[in-house]
Design a protein around this motif. Structure first.
Motif, PDB file in Angstrom:
ATOM      1  N   GLY A   1      98.492 -19.193 -20.772  1.00  0.00           N
ATOM      2  CA  GLY A   1      97.411 -19.867 -19.592  1.00  0.00           C
ATOM      3  C   GLY A   1      97.074 -18.920 -18.689  1.00  0.00           C
ATOM      4  N   ASP A   2      95.885 -19.041 -18.270  1.00  0.00           N
ATOM      5  CA  ASP A   2      95.272 -18.186 -17.191  1.00  0.00           C
ATOM      6  C   ASP A   2      94.627 -19.012 -16.275  1.00  0.00           C
ATOM      7  OD1 ASP A   2      92.180 -17.518 -17.716  1.00  0.00           O
ATOM      8  OD2 ASP A   2      93.371 -17.609 -19.469  1.00  0.00           O
ATOM      9  N   TYR A   3      94.530 -18.453 -14.807  1.00  0.00           N
ATOM     10  CA  TYR A   3      93.790 -18.943 -13.969  1.00  0.00           C
ATOM     11  C   TYR A   3      93.362 -17.997 -12.958  1.00  0.00           C
ATOM     12  CZ  TYR A   3      92.414 -21.741  -9.634  1.00  0.00           C
ATOM     13  OH  TYR A   3      91.724 -22.256  -8.581  1.00  0.00           O
ATOM     14  N   LEU A   4      92.050 -18.338 -12.471  1.00  0.00           N
ATOM     15  CA  LEU A   4      91.111 -17.215 -11.862  1.00  0.00           C
ATOM     16  C   LEU A   4      90.428 -17.993 -10.925  1.00  0.00           C
ATOM     17  CD1 LEU A   4      90.698 -14.051 -11.182  1.00  0.00           C
ATOM     18  CD2 LEU A   4      88.611 -14.634 -12.390  1.00  0.00           C
ATOM     19  N   ARG A   5      90.448 -17.539  -9.528  1.00  0.00           N
ATOM     20  CA  ARG A   5      89.857 -18.429  -8.275  1.00  0.00           C
ATOM     21  C   ARG A   5      88.991 -16.881  -7.690  1.00  0.00           C
ATOM     22  NH1 ARG A   5      89.677 -22.666  -5.059  1.00  0.00           N
ATOM     23  NH2 ARG A   5      87.621 -23.090  -4.380  1.00  0.00           N
ATOM     24  N   ASP A   6      87.821 -16.980  -7.695  1.00  0.00           N
ATOM     25  CA  ASP A   6      86.925 -15.876  -7.005  1.00  0.00           C
ATOM     26  C   ASP A   6      85.897 -16.426  -5.891  1.00  0.00           C
ATOM     27  OD1 ASP A   6      85.214 -14.023  -6.347  1.00  0.00           O
ATOM     28  OD2 ASP A   6      84.870 -13.475  -8.471  1.00  0.00           O
ATOM     29  N   LEU A   7      86.375 -16.239  -4.654  1.00  0.00           N
ATOM     30  CA  LEU A   7      85.479 -16.477  -3.519  1.00  0.00           C
ATOM     31  C   LEU A   7      84.711 -15.273  -2.840  1.00  0.00           C
ATOM     32  CD1 LEU A   7      88.094 -18.932  -1.831  1.00  0.00           C
ATOM     33  CD2 LEU A   7      86.043 -19.840  -3.152  1.00  0.00           C
ATOM     34  N   SER A   8      84.480 -14.349  -3.875  1.00  0.00           N
ATOM     35  CA  SER A   8      83.932 -13.081  -3.192  1.00  0.00           C
ATOM     36  C   SER A   8      82.702 -13.461  -2.647  1.00  0.00           C
ATOM     37  CB  SER A   8      83.691 -12.194  -4.341  1.00  0.00           C
ATOM     38  OG  SER A   8      85.013 -11.728  -4.812  1.00  0.00           O
ATOM     39  N   GLU A   9      82.070 -12.296  -1.788  1.00  0.00           N
ATOM     40  CA  GLU A   9      80.761 -12.517  -1.121  1.00  0.00           C
ATOM     41  C   GLU A   9      80.006 -12.000  -2.022  1.00  0.00           C
ATOM     42  OE1 GLU A   9      82.891 -10.395   3.059  1.00  0.00           O
ATOM     43  OE2 GLU A   9      81.579  -9.388   1.653  1.00  0.00           O
ATOM     44  N   ASN A  10      78.701 -12.602  -1.739  1.00  0.00           N
ATOM     45  CA  ASN A  10      77.486 -12.395  -2.656  1.00  0.00           C
ATOM     46  C   ASN A  10      77.439 -10.683  -2.447  1.00  0.00           C
ATOM     47  OD1 ASN A  10      77.088 -15.042  -3.131  1.00  0.00           O
ATOM     48  ND2 ASN A  10      75.416 -15.234  -1.834  1.00  0.00           N
ATOM     49  N   PRO A  11      76.703 -10.185  -3.804  1.00  0.00           N
ATOM     50  CA  PRO A  11      76.645  -8.673  -3.854  1.00  0.00           C
ATOM     51  C   PRO A  11      75.588  -8.241  -2.780  1.00  0.00           C
ATOM     52  CG  PRO A  11      76.375  -9.992  -5.838  1.00  0.00           C
ATOM     53  CD  PRO A  11      76.078 -11.008  -4.931  1.00  0.00           C
ATOM     54  N   ALA A  12      75.891  -7.098  -2.267  1.00  0.00           N
ATOM     55  CA  ALA A  12      75.012  -6.453  -1.444  1.00  0.00           C
ATOM     56  C   ALA A  12      73.540  -6.424  -1.973  1.00  0.00           C
ATOM     57  CB  ALA A  12      75.451  -4.995  -1.171  1.00  0.00           C
ATOM     58  N   ASP A  13      72.340  -6.683  -1.167  1.00  0.00           N
ATOM     59  CA  ASP A  13      71.114  -6.759  -1.480  1.00  0.00           C
ATOM     60  C   ASP A  13      70.315  -6.257  -0.358  1.00  0.00           C
ATOM     61  OD1 ASP A  13      69.417  -6.758  -3.742  1.00  0.00           O
ATOM     62  OD2 ASP A  13      69.049  -8.960  -3.850  1.00  0.00           O
ATOM     63  N   SER A  14      69.246  -5.381  -0.623  1.00  0.00           N
ATOM     64  CA  SER A  14      68.406  -4.679   0.530  1.00  0.00           C
ATOM     65  C   SER A  14      67.044  -5.134   0.123  1.00  0.00           C
ATOM     66  CB  SER A  14      68.934  -3.720   1.109  1.00  0.00           C
ATOM     67  OG  SER A  14      68.824  -2.760  -0.037  1.00  0.00           O
ATOM     68  N   VAL A  15      66.173  -5.049   1.191  1.00  0.00           N
ATOM     69  CA  VAL A  15      64.655  -5.222   1.155  1.00  0.00           C
ATOM     70  C   VAL A  15      64.364  -3.620   1.040  1.00  0.00           C
ATOM     71  CG1 VAL A  15      62.623  -5.853   1.811  1.00  0.00           C
ATOM     72  CG2 VAL A  15      64.388  -7.430   1.857  1.00  0.00           C
ATOM     73  N   VAL A  16      63.664  -2.891  -0.066  1.00  0.00           N
ATOM     74  CA  VAL A  16      63.148  -1.724   0.025  1.00  0.00           C
ATOM     75  C   VAL A  16      61.581  -1.530   0.151  1.00  0.00           C
ATOM     76  CG1 VAL A  16      65.521  -0.914  -1.106  1.00  0.00           C
ATOM     77  CG2 VAL A  16      63.239  -1.555  -2.538  1.00  0.00           C
ATOM     78  N   ASP A  17      61.105  -2.452  -0.102  1.00  0.00           N
ATOM     79  CA  ASP A  17      59.514  -2.634  -0.093  1.00  0.00           C
ATOM     80  C   ASP A  17      59.020  -3.794   0.267  1.00  0.00           C
ATOM     81  OD1 ASP A  17      57.200  -1.330  -0.476  1.00  0.00           O
ATOM     82  OD2 ASP A  17      56.813  -2.002  -2.344  1.00  0.00           O
ATOM     83  N   VAL A  18      57.976  -3.981   1.266  1.00  0.00           N
ATOM     84  CA  VAL A  18      57.193  -5.101   1.429  1.00  0.00           C
ATOM     85  C   VAL A  18      55.728  -4.767   1.389  1.00  0.00           C
ATOM     86  CG1 VAL A  18      56.856  -6.786   3.314  1.00  0.00           C
ATOM     87  CG2 VAL A  18      59.072  -5.825   3.241  1.00  0.00           C
ATOM     88  N   ASP A  19      54.897  -5.536   0.765  1.00  0.00           N
ATOM     89  CA  ASP A  19      53.673  -5.519   0.605  1.00  0.00           C
ATOM     90  C   ASP A  19      53.006  -6.718   1.315  1.00  0.00           C
ATOM     91  OD1 ASP A  19      50.837  -5.183   0.127  1.00  0.00           O
ATOM     92  OD2 ASP A  19      51.279  -5.059  -2.020  1.00  0.00           O
ATOM     93  N   PRO A  20      52.562  -6.541   2.414  1.00  0.00           N
ATOM     94  CA  PRO A  20      51.995  -7.970   3.214  1.00  0.00           C
ATOM     95  C   PRO A  20      50.813  -8.454   2.614  1.00  0.00           C
ATOM     96  CG  PRO A  20      52.219  -5.871   4.628  1.00  0.00           C
ATOM     97  CD  PRO A  20      52.449  -5.627   3.178  1.00  0.00           C
ATOM     98  N   THR A  21      50.005  -7.659   1.747  1.00  0.00           N
ATOM     99  CA  THR A  21      48.873  -8.419   1.112  1.00  0.00           C
ATOM    100  C   THR A  21      49.415  -9.576   0.042  1.00  0.00           C
ATOM    101  OG1 THR A  21      48.757  -6.677  -0.867  1.00  0.00           O
ATOM    102  CG2 THR A  21      47.576  -6.279   1.155  1.00  0.00           C
TER     103      THR A  21
END
Length: 830
Positions: free
Chosen positions: A278-298
């Motif tokens: 039997g096994d049990y896992l509980r994962d409450l980890s933060e969401n992955p790092a993600d960043s905005v690298v480009d914005v196209d206003p159009t």
């Protein structure tokens, strides 16, 4: 060989609990026992391209999860998926793979944990707790591992209880980002026939990406006008933050995991062994790092612009922090419920039939919440005359919630929250035998699961808020047989395998608007049952030239079920796809040379990916029930290659303020592909205590839409992968043990992940990464101290780039990898 100096997958050291066994003369590189053919065989006599990573190798390279295996397996990539897909792992082998963790996903890499099938990538980034070894089989494995093994299979073999020795261990690790890891376990014989093995872990680490308060940071930068009237996250903390210059309100990319595993062994007779785990896992980890690298206003449409204007903002580069290790994403809608913004089709004061405001004024959790447990029983029965019976019965239960902030800005372009419940039942019975003439295995397989998904989509960019509910019931039944025949003696043998499978998935899909509890014309409701009856086969010939030289040639098939669009946002997007299928041809050799001082395993392959329904991303106009644009009535252009009735939505229409709203979509197109390549793995033990091992892989992916390109456009994999490393054990009797320094190097060539990003042109450049570790082992008192560094030279790179611009959004996001991290581990064995 000097160029390939490296840390390979199968280290020579033999340690308690690993699959390695000593060579007959106790010198040179040790043998490793694998179960890739569903029978225990020596790695070097197994005619399959399989990487076997022992527990000792995992420890020495700092590998603790499936996502870290990229550094050991040639022509393969395993990593944590992009945040939209929750706490899962993407798996690619020889150019074929997937990162979609949805219930309807058909991952081309099959996962087995102690003979138990794991059907989806969600939650598949297993922590390698008390693992004996990991086997990565490259190439289709349809005969023995069944559906969804187009690319290969991963077989994780855990340590088993034993009735001979009582033992225990405890391990503690501290390191960068407030890291605290604890692991402990024990094996306890109860009597001559019973034993238990128990282990547990706790991992806690702060994220390496900082979440910033947007308004605070604009003030700190000396540009308060760029914040408009956007509110502080915590008004009570404004003065303190401004005085200290600290605008950090949270983190992403951290870890918070707890788990345990227990096994009970009963061996009532020498020929019968029963194990319950039997096994049990509980994962409450933060969401992955993600960043905005480009914005196209159009590409910002009227809804996005009016939402920004509500705070006196415009959508532009102000939402890019300039540092990939920071973000303004907060998973919060700062616009109060019932707010009306003129010209905005989302913030329009909508209420449902109960008079409740349904839009605005919410906050989503910024971490995943995964509970995953299972129980399995296994019977091993030696029937005599070299015939054995193996029976496996298992149940697994997964309950998971994850969120995703699609745009990564303080505004809300799109937020998603998913709640999934999955239950699996798996049974497999195998009968196997060995003799001078033939080795054989045959069996039956049964798998049944129930999946239930509830999701909410907040999409102010298109004016949508929808509730999704999908049930998913897969059933799979199969019979299979595999044999190795030696009609002319030990040197020449022939391999043949067949598997007949009857697979289907019953799907009941519902995607409804938030504005009504009644069914409306805009709601998406359908039922589909993708099914297939498939005969998979394998054929091969092996030549054992000497006891240490094996040459083989083989052909094998793999397949997956037909699929469907799992994320339709309007009726034009309801679509099904054909099944995947491929045939791979392989030539290989497994060599132990120079009195077992050099192990060299090489393979060349050619894969005919004949049926390959590929998802093509794009954008189409949001239509009303009459099939016209939601706002306006302009003539629309058909979406090239798309399904009947679908349209394209260009930035030109958006920029012209036509009132047309663009909506992201994908559609299927069959794009057969040819994949060819080669790979090599080696281990070199030239002198006592010196170990050099590594791997190198090359593959090229050719499909009709990319024939003229020089990169793997649709592969999402590099041409070249390589790993290398070296370690030397220095005996130091004066301090009661030894010191072992080790250096590892991993290389991935450049790869295309997106064809339209203006920031990176969709290209991830090649990268070389170095890890280091120094371990002191005290043999007198059986403890060790290890200092390790991951990403030794602090190389910056992105794990992936996700371009949302062709889907009608203004931004491109990228997931930065962690910077350099150090760790200190102390372990004690009893």
């Amino acid at each position: 060989m000097a160029l390939l100096v490296g840390a390979g997958p199968a280290l020579a050291q033999n340690a308690a609990g690993t699959a390695a066994k000593p060579a007959s003369d106790d010198s040179g590189i040790a043998d490793i026992v694998v179960t890739a053919t569903r029978q225990a065989t020596n790695l070097q006599s197994t005619p399959i391209a399989v990487t076997a990573v022992t527990a000792k190798a995992l420890e020495e390279r700092g590998i603790t999860s499936i996502g870290d295996l990229t550094s050991t397996v040639p022509n393969s990539q395993f990593r944590r998926v992009q945040g939209a897909f929750g706490p899962g792992v993407s798996a690619f082998i020889r150019g074929i793979g997937s990162g979609d963790t949805s219930l309807a996903g058909q991952p081309p890499v099959a996962f087995y944990i102690d003979d138990v099938y794991y059907p989806v990538l969600l939650g598949a980034n297993f922590d390698l707790l008390d693992v004996d070894h990991v086997e990565v089989l490259r190439g289709p494995q349809g005969t023995l591992f069944g559906r969804n093994s187009l690319a290969g299979a991963i077989n994780v073999v855990a340590r088993q209880p034993n009735t001979h020795d009582a033992s225990a261990y405890v391990e503690a690790t501290t390191g960068s980002y407030k890291r605290i890891d604890l692991r402990a376990g024990f094996n306890l014989p109860l009597n001559d026939t019973m034993a238990i093995l128990v282990s547990g872990l706790s991992k806690k680490r702060e994220g390496y990406q900082k979440e910033l308060d947007f308004t605070c940071q604009m003030n700190k930068n000396g540009t308060p006008q760029l914040a408009g009237s956007f509110p502080y996250v915590n008004p009570l903390g404004n003065a303190t933050k401004l005085d200290s210059g600290d605008c950090v309100i949270g983190h992403y990319g951290g870890e918070d995991v707890r788990g345990g595993r227990g096994s009970f062994l009963w061996q009532p007779t020498p020929s019968i062994k029963i194990t319950v785990t039997g096994d049990y896992l509980r994962d409450l980890s933060e969401n992955p790092a993600d960043s905005v690298v480009d914005v196209d206003p159009t590409r910002a449409n009227a809804n996005m612009k009016s939402q920004a204007a509500y705070f006196g903002l415009t959508i532009d580069s102000r939402f890019m922090t300039g540092d990939p290790y920071t973000t303004y994403a907060t998973y919060t809608d700062r616009i109060a419920a019932c707010t009306v913004i003129p010209g905005n089709t989302y913030y329009n004061g909508s209420v449902n039939e109960r008079g409740q405001c349904t839009r605005g004024g919410y906050s989503l959790p910024n971490h995943n919440n995964l509970a995953n447990w299972g129980v399995a029983g296994k019977l091993n029965w030696d029937l005599g005359n070299h015939i054995a019976l193996t029976a496996v019965f298992a149940h697994r239960d997964l309950n998971e919630t994850h969120t995703f902030d699609t745009d990564g800005t303080p505004l809300v372009v799109e937020h998603v929250i998913n709640h999934l419940i999955e239950k699996y039942n798996h049974a497999e019975v195998r009968l196997s035998g060995t003799s001078k003439l033939i080795d054989w295995v045959g069996g039956v397989f049964y798998f049944h699961a129930k999946g239930d998904q509830h999701a909410s989509l907040q999409q102010p960019s298109s004016g949508l808020q929808r509730a999704l509910h999908t049930t998913y019931t897969p059933d799979s039944k199969a019979v299979f047989a595999n044999a190795t025949i030696r009609p002319f003696g030990e040197k020449l043998s022939f391999v043949g395998g067949l598997r007949y499978a009857d697979d289907k998935i019953a799907v009941n899909f519902s995607n409804i608007s938030d504005v009504s509890y009644l069914t409306t014309a805009s709601d998406i409701l359908f039922k589909v049952t993708p099914e297939s009856k498939k005969l998979s086969w394998k054929a091969g010939v092996n030549y054992q030239a000497t006891s240490t030289m094996l040459f083989y040639a083989s052909a094998a098939t793999g397949y997956s079920l037909p699929g469907y669009n799992t994320r339709p946002l309007q009726k034009t997007q309801v679509e099904q796809s054909d099944a995947n299928s491929d045939i791979a041809y392989e030539l290989g050799a497994k060599l132990d040379l120079f009195d077992r001082r050099l192990r060299l395993n090489v393979a060349g392959f050619y894969t005919n990916f004949s049926s390959r329904p590929t998802t093509i991303s794009g954008a189409e106009a949001l239509l009303n029930d009459a099939g016209q644009p939601q706002v306006g009535n302009q003539a629309l252009i058909p979406l090239p290659g798309g399904p009947a009735g679908s349209t394209q939505c260009s930035p030109t229409l958006v920029a012209a303020n036509t009132g047309i709203v663009c909506l992201g979509r994908t559609y299927f197109r069959n794009q057969p592909a040819k994949i060819r390549g080669g790979e090599a793995e080696y281990t070199l033990n030239p002198i006592e205590n010196l170990l050099i091992n590594g791997s190198v892989g090359w593959s090229k992916f050719t499909a009709p839409d990319i024939a003229a390109r020089t990169v793997n456009r649709r592969q999402s994999n590099p041409f070249w992968t390589a790993s290398s490393g070296i370690q030397y054990k220095i005996p130091l009797d004066r301090i009661g043990g030894s010191i072992t320094p080790r250096v590892d190097w991993t290389y991935e060539g450049s790869q295309i992940v997106s064809g339209t990003s203006t920031k990176y042109n969709g290209l991830l450049p090649a990268k070389s990464l170095f890890n280091g570790r120094i371990t002191y082992d005290n043999t007198d008192h059986n403890f060790s101290i290890a200092v390790g560094v991951i990403n030794m030279f602090n190389k910056f790179y992105y794990i992936n780039v996700f371009d949302y611009q062709p889907l009608g959004y203004p931004q491109t996001d990228a997931q930065p990898a962690a910077p350099r991290q150090w760790s200190l581990t102390v372990s004690k064995k009893f």
